[in-house]
Design a protein around this motif. Structure first.
Motif, PDB file in Angstrom:
ATOM      1  N   THR A 158      30.826 -14.804  33.478  1.00  0.00           N
ATOM      2  CA  THR A 158      29.745 -16.472  33.258  1.00  0.00           C
ATOM      3  C   THR A 158      30.114 -16.465  31.498  1.00  0.00           C
ATOM      4  N   ARG A 159      30.232 -15.448  30.703  1.00  0.00           N
ATOM      5  CA  ARG A 159      30.624 -15.704  30.073  1.00  0.00           C
ATOM      6  C   ARG A 159      31.747 -16.246  29.200  1.00  0.00           C
ATOM      7  N   THR A 160      32.796 -16.323  29.963  1.00  0.00           N
ATOM      8  CA  THR A 160      34.024 -16.642  29.243  1.00  0.00           C
ATOM      9  C   THR A 160      34.828 -17.280  30.195  1.00  0.00           C
ATOM     10  N   SER A 161      36.000 -18.081  29.138  1.00  0.00           N
ATOM     11  CA  SER A 161      36.180 -19.387  30.086  1.00  0.00           C
ATOM     12  C   SER A 161      37.950 -18.838  30.466  1.00  0.00           C
ATOM     13  N   GLU A 198      33.714 -11.782  24.958  1.00  0.00           N
ATOM     14  CA  GLU A 198      33.565 -13.234  24.564  1.00  0.00           C
ATOM     15  C   GLU A 198      34.765 -13.131  23.707  1.00  0.00           C
ATOM     16  N   ASP A 257      37.607 -13.161  24.644  1.00  0.00           N
ATOM     17  CA  ASP A 257      37.980 -14.757  25.755  1.00  0.00           C
ATOM     18  C   ASP A 257      38.523 -16.146  23.934  1.00  0.00           C
ATOM     19  N   SER A 258      37.460 -16.203  23.136  1.00  0.00           N
ATOM     20  CA  SER A 258      37.442 -16.768  22.265  1.00  0.00           C
ATOM     21  C   SER A 258      39.261 -16.777  21.033  1.00  0.00           C
ATOM     22  N   VAL A 311      30.024  -7.292  26.767  1.00  0.00           N
ATOM     23  CA  VAL A 311      29.714  -8.480  27.422  1.00  0.00           C
ATOM     24  C   VAL A 311      29.985  -9.514  25.796  1.00  0.00           C
ATOM     25  N   ALA A 312      29.419  -9.609  24.536  1.00  0.00           N
ATOM     26  CA  ALA A 312      30.308  -9.691  23.912  1.00  0.00           C
ATOM     27  C   ALA A 312      30.844  -9.800  22.900  1.00  0.00           C
ATOM     28  N   SER A 354      34.820 -16.147  38.517  1.00  0.00           N
ATOM     29  CA  SER A 354      35.454 -16.185  37.432  1.00  0.00           C
ATOM     30  C   SER A 354      36.420 -17.561  37.662  1.00  0.00           C
ATOM     31  N   MET A 406      30.950 -10.605  32.441  1.00  0.00           N
ATOM     32  CA  MET A 406      31.886 -11.171  31.871  1.00  0.00           C
ATOM     33  C   MET A 406      31.980 -12.573  32.112  1.00  0.00           C
TER      34      MET A 406
END
Length: 343
Positions: free
Chosen positions: A72-75, A38, A41-42, A34-35, A105, A70
């Protein structure tokens, strides 16, 4: 090409080593994935795919659950499988799970359907390997019937028939983006066209341009149907570090350990350094400095006319911290370089 090419990452959730050199618990590997998503994504990566396995050396058996985390922690990054082993799963449940990821998502879910390169799921879920072909054929046929999100009537030999059945939850802004993973058989290429689905080529060894005949077949088959071809993607292993030498020295021990472990099960000889160097220089291992990896991706993109490239960045016990550094270099340096090269 420069505007159309998407850049992805793939991971099988390989069980990595911690700072003490020992394998991390599966649960920690999943949290680390998941990290990694993230970070991807960034730094502007377009897609991350999570593989499905049912064995000790890979932590992920339920990729959709990891993808939901993932989500819930990315955009912005697209979230998919790499691949979903459809033969040993239920097509309706697969659709429902990915529709749920799509909801969480806000429309970023994708699924790549395939047979998988391991067979542990067949006995685990009570399927006979002698039905390998029939299971995939019929389950893919049913899954394709679900994509229009209309009442489904379907009949086959592997499950009771359906009559005007609606499937819930629906994909909010459907249809669900669905690829077929292809390992390199003409029959698989034609099957993708028959179901009008994009094709993801798994090129894990040898010159990637040897797959050009399959790309040509894909386009010829679409031309015969007088329809525009769907996108083609490539999945291949690789790793990015500051220099070519650093990439090789960090990646080789972990890659060899993973390759030799799987090879021992399949009757392959251990991988030597010369074979590794050959794959880096002329094969399908996208490894090296950002510029080296970018040149190789650009060459494949031009030679095969692909719409997406997915780098399988995990490699056996290779540490999470090194994977994070690879992801950052891929997003911040490799992708802009490829775009310049293809402009």
């Amino acid at each position: 090409m420069a505007q159309e090419l998407e850049f992805g990452l793939d991971t099988f959730g390989d069980v990595t080593n911690g700072a003490d050199g020992k394998p991390l618990p599966h649960a920690q590997v999943i949290r680390n994935l998941v990290a990694e998503a993230e970070l991807a994504d960034s730094v502007g990566i377009d897609f991350i795919g999570v593989g499905e396995h049912h064995r000790a050396d890979f932590a992920v058996s339920a990729p959709e659950t990891v993808l939901a985390g993932m989500a819930t922690r990315t955009s912005r990054i697209k979230l998919g499988s790499a691949v979903t082993v459809l033969s040993s799963d239920d097509p309706i449940r697969v659709f429902q799970r990915f529709a749920t990821v799509d909801a969480l998502s806000n429309g970023r879910a994708e699924v790549i359907l395939g047979r998988g390169s391991f067979t542990e799921s067949f006995p685990l879920f009570g399927f006979d390997l002698r039905d390998y072909e029939k299971l995939f054929e019929e389950k893919l046929d049913l899954f394709a019937a679900l994509l229009p999100q209309e009442p489904v009537s379907w009949q086959g030999s592997i499950r009771p028939p359906l009559k005007d059945q609606l499937i819930y939850p629906p994909v909010e802004h459907g249809p669900l983006k669905t690829w077929i993973g292809v390992g390199g058989s003409p029959e698989s290429v034609v099957r993708a066209v028959r179901y009008d689905l994009p094709m993801m080529l798994a090129i894990i060894g040898g010159d990637p341009l040897r797959f050009k005949p399959y790309v040509d077949l894909y386009h010829r088959a679409y031309a015969q149907l007088d329809k525009p071809a769907k996108p083609i993607g490539v999945h291949s292993p690789g790793y990015v570090a500051a220099t070519d030498e650093q990439a090789k020295e960090e990646f080789f021990p972990a890659f060899k350990q993973m390759r030799d472990r799987i090879g021992a099960e399949r009757g392959w000889p251990p991988m030597g350094r010369a074979e590794f160097e050959q794959e880096v220089a002329r094969g399908s291992l996208y490894l090296g400095s950002p510029e080296t990896v970018a040149r190789k991706i650009a060459s494949t993109a031009k030679g095969l006319g692909i719409a997406r490239f997915q780098l399988k960045y995990s490699a056996g016990p290779l540490a999470h911290e090194k994977l994070m550094a690879c992801i950052r270099l891929y997003g911040e340096q490799v992708i802009p370089l490829v775009r310049e090269m293809l402009a």
